[in-house]
Enzyme design. Structure first.
Site, PDB file in Angstrom:
ATOM      1  N   ILE A  49       0.833  -1.202   0.000  1.00 48.69           N
ATOM      2  CA  ILE A  49       0.000   0.000   0.000  1.00 48.69           C
ATOM      3  C   ILE A  49       0.871   1.255   0.000  1.00 48.69           C
ATOM      4  O   ILE A  49       0.912   1.993  -0.978  1.00 48.69           O
ATOM      5  CB  ILE A  49      -0.952   0.005   1.223  1.00 48.69           C
ATOM      6  CG1 ILE A  49      -1.908  -1.193   1.156  1.00 48.69           C
ATOM      7  CG2 ILE A  49      -1.724   1.311   1.311  1.00 48.69           C
ATOM      8  CD1 ILE A  49      -2.705  -1.423   2.418  1.00 48.69           C
ATOM      9  N   CYS A  50       1.558   1.500   1.096  1.00 50.09           N
ATOM     10  CA  CYS A  50       2.330   2.740   1.271  1.00 50.09           C
ATOM     11  C   CYS A  50       3.466   2.886   0.275  1.00 50.09           C
ATOM     12  O   CYS A  50       3.854   4.007  -0.046  1.00 50.09           O
ATOM     13  CB  CYS A  50       2.908   2.798   2.679  1.00 50.09           C
ATOM     14  SG  CYS A  50       1.687   2.665   3.990  1.00 50.09           S
TER      15      CYS A  50
END
Length: 153
Positions: A49-50
């Site tokens: 995600i990040c």
């Protein structure tokens, strides 16, 4: 923000954001553009995600992105590995933090940052840090100081 990060960049003001994909926050992109650099080195708390989301978007916008695979982690080994594969397919250059540090240092005769790199290796480099200390002792090398701390044991 973690003190390990803010202590390295004490003048940097964190950007408080709500977007999951960092690269969708115009303030972040504007801050990166303001550096004038074309190459990015990125890591993130969650690889899938990040790290993956902004990496893939930045690559799509023409940025040259290197991802630090061992400075990011997924919710599982599979999630981490799949995210890395996804970013490589998109054009990311995968590296480890130690490989990046070695490329930045390039030559031990470039002494400006040797003490800081040595301290980082001893503190975070596992066996590499131990070997570094052993070599310094074996070669009776003068050990530089880094941030008020001796690099050798």
């Amino acid at each position: 923000m973690f003190p390990q990060i803010t202590s390295v960049f004490p003048e940097q003001v964190p950007i408080d954001r709500t977007l999951i994909n960092t690269w969708q926050d115009e303030r972040v992109v504007a801050a990166v553009r303001a550096t004038g650099r074309k190459q990015l080195i990125m890591c993130g708390l969650w690889t899938e995600i990040c790290l993956a989301m902004p990496t893939i978007q930045a690559i799509g916008e023409g940025w040259d992105v290197t991802i630090v695979t061992d400075a990011s982690g997924g919710v599982s080994v599979e999630a981490h590995q799949m995210a890395i594969q996804r970013m490589i397919v998109a054009g990311a250059n995968p590296m480890t933090w130690m490989a990046i540090a070695g490329e930045w240092q390039r030559d031990w005769a470039r002494t400006e940052h040797v003490a800081s790199l040595g301290a980082a290796l001893v503190e975070h480099g596992g066996a590499t840090g131990v070997v570094s200390l052993w070599e310094q002792q074996l070669l009776n090398t003068t050990v530089p100081q880094a941030q008020g701390r001796a690099v050798a044991a």
